[in-house]
Design an enzyme around this catalytic site. Sequence first.
Site, PDB file in Angstrom:
ATOM      1  N   ASP A 126       9.305  10.536 -46.703  1.00  0.00           N
ATOM      2  CA  ASP A 126      10.084  10.357 -47.941  1.00  0.00           C
ATOM      3  C   ASP A 126       9.295   9.399 -48.823  1.00  0.00           C
ATOM      4  OD1 ASP A 126      11.836   9.666 -49.970  1.00  0.00           O
ATOM      5  OD2 ASP A 126      13.581   9.487 -48.657  1.00  0.00           O
ATOM      6  N   TYR A 173       4.928  16.581 -20.364  1.00  0.00           N
ATOM      7  CA  TYR A 173       3.954  16.118 -21.347  1.00  0.00           C
ATOM      8  C   TYR A 173       4.155  14.663 -21.736  1.00  0.00           C
ATOM      9  CZ  TYR A 173       1.264  20.303 -22.332  1.00  0.00           C
ATOM     10  OH  TYR A 173       0.385  21.343 -22.224  1.00  0.00           O
ATOM     11  N   ASP A 202       8.177   7.310 -52.047  1.00  0.00           N
ATOM     12  CA  ASP A 202       8.689   6.635 -53.248  1.00  0.00           C
ATOM     13  C   ASP A 202       7.504   5.927 -53.889  1.00  0.00           C
ATOM     14  OD1 ASP A 202      11.239   7.494 -52.774  1.00  0.00           O
ATOM     15  OD2 ASP A 202      12.067   5.549 -52.232  1.00  0.00           O
ATOM     16  N   ASP A 245      11.992  18.936 -28.304  1.00  0.00           N
ATOM     17  CA  ASP A 245      12.094  17.766 -27.426  1.00  0.00           C
ATOM     18  C   ASP A 245      13.152  16.766 -27.864  1.00  0.00           C
ATOM     19  OD1 ASP A 245      10.294  18.664 -25.554  1.00  0.00           O
ATOM     20  OD2 ASP A 245       8.567  17.749 -26.522  1.00  0.00           O
ATOM     21  N   LEU A 290      11.457  12.820 -53.776  1.00  0.00           N
ATOM     22  CA  LEU A 290      10.885  13.910 -52.994  1.00  0.00           C
ATOM     23  C   LEU A 290      10.686  13.528 -51.525  1.00  0.00           C
ATOM     24  CD1 LEU A 290       8.121  15.215 -55.436  1.00  0.00           C
ATOM     25  CD2 LEU A 290      10.497  15.977 -55.205  1.00  0.00           C
ATOM     26  N   HIS A 300       1.746  23.440 -29.691  1.00  0.00           N
ATOM     27  CA  HIS A 300       2.490  22.194 -29.889  1.00  0.00           C
ATOM     28  C   HIS A 300       2.580  21.958 -31.390  1.00  0.00           C
ATOM     29  CE1 HIS A 300       2.374  20.769 -25.702  1.00  0.00           C
ATOM     30  NE2 HIS A 300       1.122  21.184 -25.656  1.00  0.00           N
ATOM     31  N   HIS A 312      -2.789  25.246 -28.008  1.00  0.00           N
ATOM     32  CA  HIS A 312      -3.314  24.784 -26.721  1.00  0.00           C
ATOM     33  C   HIS A 312      -3.981  25.950 -26.001  1.00  0.00           C
ATOM     34  CE1 HIS A 312      -2.756  21.680 -23.281  1.00  0.00           C
ATOM     35  NE2 HIS A 312      -3.907  22.329 -23.194  1.00  0.00           N
TER      36      HIS A 312
END
EC number: 1.4.3.-
Length: 784
Positions: free
Chosen positions: A550, A492, A552, A404, A696, A543, A706
């Site tokens: 991220d 959707y 920290d 999408d 990381l 779906h 679905h």
Amino acid sequence: MHLSAITGLAWASLTLASTLPPLGYERRLLREAFDKRGYNATTPSCLSEAAPTTKAPKTNVWSPISADDNLAVWNLLHDPASGLNLTLPEDAVLTDNYVFWIDTLHTNKSDVLPYLDGDGKIPAKYARAIIFEGGKDVPDSQEYMIGPLPVCAETTIEKLDYMYNGGSGGSVPYNARYFDGPRSTATDPLIASVMSNISDITAALFQGGVYYGARDERTNLSLTSGTPLSFDGTQAFRNIMFRFPGPASYLTPLDFFLLIDCSGTDPSLYSLKGFVTGEKFYPTIAELRTAFEAGALGMEYDQTLDADWALLDYKPELGVRELEDRLAPSTLEIGGKRYKLDKENQYVEYMGWSFYMSFTRTLGIMFYDIKFKGEKVMYELSMQEATAQYGGNQPKAANTVYHDTYYSLGTDMGTLVEGFDCPWGSTFWNISYHSGNSTVINENSLCIFEADMNFPVSRHRTASSNDYGFSNLGTVKGSTLIVRAIATIGNYDYMFDYSFHMDASLEVIVRASGYLQSSFYYPDQGKWGPRIQQATQGSLHDHIITYKGDFDIVGTGNSLQVSELKIVNVSQPWFAELGEFEQMELDASIMTEEQQFNWAPNNQAMYTIINPNATNKWGEPRGYRIVPGRSNIHLSTLNSPWSLKNTEFAKSHLALSRQHDNEPYANSVQNINLPSKPQQDFSKFFDGESTEDEDLVLWFNLGMHHFVRAEDVPVTLYTEAYSSIVFAPQNFFDRAQDGDLLNRRWMEVDADDNLSVETYGVPLATCAMHFDEPTDHLGGVVEL
């Protein structure tokens, strides 16, 4: 409190018209009704006013480029001196060069941190632009980066290659580029020619349905084709399905498919590949006509022409539920808003939380510098891709995979309806994106509100035999701050919720509603979904919503600790008579290398992002646990040719990688048409790098298999199509973060059975909903 105190007379004037009025229309009428009936301005309003303001500690370096910057970039790209030889998009044909879109380029984390955490200079801002270059000898789509901004003498236009690992940088072959207006227009003459030659066949099969071309007044069928439209960019194709037009066309498919080859920029070379109907393939018009004249073609069921059954309006034929004429309960912030906003910097503070927000046309809303009580938790939290893959025995269902972001998901975040999409009194913000040399504003497309969780954060009763049944009882009110947007991408409606809880946990939730992409019904195709209407079958699909976290945790040096719950045989001398017996224990280890991985069977493992260099008071490494919520799944098909290498991010529950500035996104927005040779191959992120004490990124998937049902008509229901995950402090603190909350009750019973109740100075709230005359409902001031 619940908004259930409005008389029938007052509410009658608040009914929505057939065309939705501007947001706030109902709320204004509601306020006027209160005013006319004796609204007391000295009493706080039940529909609380604007949130208090605050000042962000730093400028929002992740904010979208401004309207002025977009216009300046547009003008720079179209300046003949830039050498791009651009045509205006509205005048463009396949062999022209023209701008597809302009958006904000992510700001590199390595540039942000010196500014965010110290005295470094504010990072430069850049735009990104996709330019379709059909005028080149080898036509393609090329992405560029433009900056620094604002446009000045130092601003340059460079190819945006560095963040793609597929081998061609920001270049996408022509055949794999977005299928936009000019490409659609170029294929229509072939489609019209073929369909005109068989109009007698389609009219006989489909209740007079014919297609003579997109602009021909005789045409009464609509068409659609999904993605991918290519495998590796060396060719292009459209597998076209015909439908009856109308607001619910997704639910009225016809059993007729036209397959064409549309490779290259010369439409005269486009060709017919064949037809599919009645579960059979016909390579030519002649073979289709022979079958028709032999009586071998026919529809067992006629598709419905009346689509009223598929509209999301009131259906009186279902009957009337008792008392449903009363307004349903609604959460209200009756004590006043308890969050603070810096709207200019899109910065929020709430009960110890603080974070910045941003937006892109492809990813929607994004969160940065998420802290709790001033300590770092996450650098970035963002949706990366919304994937859907279908299954079936018809071309449209069998070959459909959606990314999408390809359709610019963020631009489809539309206006929210107060009191229904979001609670009354929510804070609404606009979303803006750039289209050509202009900026489009989607009004009131993001809402922020504090909600009652309808259960306490924590509670305990110490039992006793006295008259009250306890010696002490403590309960802490549960509430949460929710940031919400809803993106309607075609059929959707995805609802994205980010919930910041009082206990320092953070929950991500996605829900799906809207129309099914359905198939024509055949009795022998039940393995792909049930019959849901006269001639319509629901299409089985997945779906998968991919996110980036991220982390920290108190800094960038983090590790992923895996604590496996193992069953072992042990013996203990104080249970000598048992000999060996089963016992469970934790086996904690560190994930040492980048990898994609799945939740442990039976959830017998705890995954925690920790800072190995920071411990709490008890010597435990501080961290945040990754808690699976509801429906944490991955893509079912791992080796489909339609999603072979371009959808790797959706094929595991979780993935852990090192943070790199050249790996900002899990996917490329043009990856969908390159399943065999992707522009961005997510699996290449995992190349054996160490993940111990490093910066990381956790990639995680939410979603749902679905299993379609009749109750998906008219639309899928949010209550069932729902997925979530929670990030919860794991030894991040020395104790639970609810002891400093004043919205609580502490009850004690002394030795003489005297009950005392401590309210900690938080008054029971009142809010103004005045009526002069008595009513059958709760009138006057609502008092709790």
